[in-house]
Write a protein that holds these residues in place. Structure first.
Motif, short mmCIF file in Angstrom:
data_model
loop_
_atom_site.label_atom_id
_atom_site.label_comp_id
_atom_site.label_asym_id
_atom_site.label_seq_id
_atom_site.Cartn_x
_atom_site.Cartn_y
_atom_site.Cartn_z
N VAL A 108 -25.07 11.21 -24.29
CA VAL A 108 -26.34 11.49 -23.62
C VAL A 108 -26.17 11.39 -22.11
O VAL A 108 -26.72 12.19 -21.34
CB VAL A 108 -27.44 10.52 -24.12
N LEU A 111 -35.10 4.02 -30.65
CA LEU A 111 -33.84 4.69 -30.31
C LEU A 111 -34.02 5.60 -29.09
O LEU A 111 -33.12 5.71 -28.26
CB LEU A 111 -33.34 5.49 -31.51
N SER A 112 -35.18 6.22 -28.98
CA SER A 112 -35.43 7.08 -27.82
C SER A 112 -35.37 6.27 -26.53
O SER A 112 -34.85 6.74 -25.52
CB SER A 112 -36.79 7.78 -27.95
N THR A 131 -32.40 -3.52 -28.37
CA THR A 131 -32.91 -3.13 -29.68
C THR A 131 -33.84 -4.19 -30.26
O THR A 131 -34.93 -3.88 -30.77
CB THR A 131 -31.74 -2.87 -30.65
N ILE A 181 -27.20 -3.77 -25.40
CA ILE A 181 -27.79 -2.85 -26.37
C ILE A 181 -28.40 -3.63 -27.54
O ILE A 181 -29.48 -3.28 -28.04
CB ILE A 181 -26.73 -1.85 -26.90
N PRO A 231 -28.27 5.45 -19.71
CA PRO A 231 -26.92 5.54 -20.30
C PRO A 231 -25.88 5.92 -19.26
O PRO A 231 -26.16 6.65 -18.31
CB PRO A 231 -27.09 6.63 -21.37
N LEU A 238 -31.63 5.14 -25.86
CA LEU A 238 -30.75 6.24 -25.47
C LEU A 238 -31.15 6.89 -24.15
O LEU A 238 -30.29 7.25 -23.35
CB LEU A 238 -30.72 7.31 -26.57
N ALA A 280 -26.88 3.85 -30.95
CA ALA A 280 -26.96 3.74 -29.49
C ALA A 280 -25.57 3.62 -28.87
O ALA A 280 -25.26 4.28 -27.87
CB ALA A 280 -27.83 2.54 -29.11
N THR A 339 -29.83 1.34 -35.48
CA THR A 339 -30.19 1.65 -34.10
C THR A 339 -29.09 1.24 -33.13
O THR A 339 -28.72 2.00 -32.22
CB THR A 339 -31.51 0.95 -33.71
N LEU A 390 -23.86 7.09 -29.17
CA LEU A 390 -24.46 8.27 -28.54
C LEU A 390 -24.74 8.12 -27.05
O LEU A 390 -24.89 9.14 -26.35
CB LEU A 390 -25.76 8.65 -29.27
N ARG A 391 -24.88 6.92 -26.55
CA ARG A 391 -25.22 6.75 -25.12
C ARG A 391 -24.23 7.43 -24.17
O ARG A 391 -24.66 8.10 -23.22
CB ARG A 391 -25.36 5.26 -24.79
#
Length: 222
Positions: free
Chosen positions: A204, A60-61, A142, A138, A123, A64, A197, A193, A200-201
């Motif tokens: 971020v 995920l890090s 993943t 995405i 992102p 993102l 993603a 995940t 949240l992308r």
């Protein structure tokens, strides 16, 4: 007045760059801490291997933050573990864990974050309204991340176990020990995940790529 206004104008881009660099460092450190905290979390599944979420946080890090920052987060986690801080699975620690049968999977965390991030890309705020292409990117990122999580882990497991005198450690044995029991849990983590993603992308991106948001606002104004 001329020199003063020029100095203010020149300092603005520098200040923006410094702010972006600081935010990047904050996000990198935050995800490193999140991966470390994952050693305390295990989700049991009835009759199956419990889900450990450290590899999910690692991938995920990358998805993102992007490949470089995501890999940096995992790198911090690995360095802390090697230095003796109990951040590896089951609160284990030390170089012996990295050199042990499961050490290849820890290296896979790094590779998974790196390649997932490279596929996903940085992102963008525009992803708030995701297109079919961005969603597929995405999903692919993943899947690539989880594949690279296992690629170094399985052969390393075979090598270490064989070196320790274990007989019959072939690919079939390694798959039964290291992959097949984890498929149900990893399937759930892949879905989570992807959903995280996509959600949240854009948020971020507002902090890591603020100039991208400004460009979109200018286009909307025009």
């Amino acid at each position: 007045m001329f020199f003063q206004s020029t100095e203010q104008h020149d300092s603005t881009p520098a200040a923006g760059t410094m702010k972006k660099s600081t935010l990047s460092s904050v996000f990198t450190t935050l995800f490193a801490a999140l991966i470390c905290a994952g050693c305390f979390i295990s989700v049991p599944l009835p009759g199956l291997v419990p889900i450990s979420i450290q590899n999910m946080f690692a991938i995920l890090s990358g998805v993102l933050l992007g490949g470089i920052q995501g890999a940096a987060s995992v790198g911090i986690f690995l360095v802390l573990g090697v230095l003796g801080i109990p951040v590896f699975s089951g609160m284990s620690k030390g170089i012996a864990v990295l050199a042990g049968p499961t050490g290849g999977f820890l290296v896979g965390y790094f590779l998974g974050a790196l390649f997932a991030g490279l596929v996903a890309g940085r992102p963008r705020v525009s992803e708030k309204k995701p297109s079919v292409a961005s969603v597929l990117r995405i999903i692919c990122a993943t899947l690539v991340g989880y594949i690279f999580n296992y690629l170094p882990g399985i052969p390393w497991f075979m090598r270490v176990m064989t070196a320790r005198g274990k007989e019959g450690v072939d690919l079939s044995y390694a798959l039964k020990a290291c992959l097949i029991p984890f498929i149900p849990g990893d399937s759930i983590k892949i879905v989570v995940t992807i959903l995280l993603a996509l959600a949240l992308r854009p948020t971020v991106a507002r902090y890591l790529n603020p100039e991208n948001e400004n460009r979109i606002l200018e286009q909307d104004t025009l």
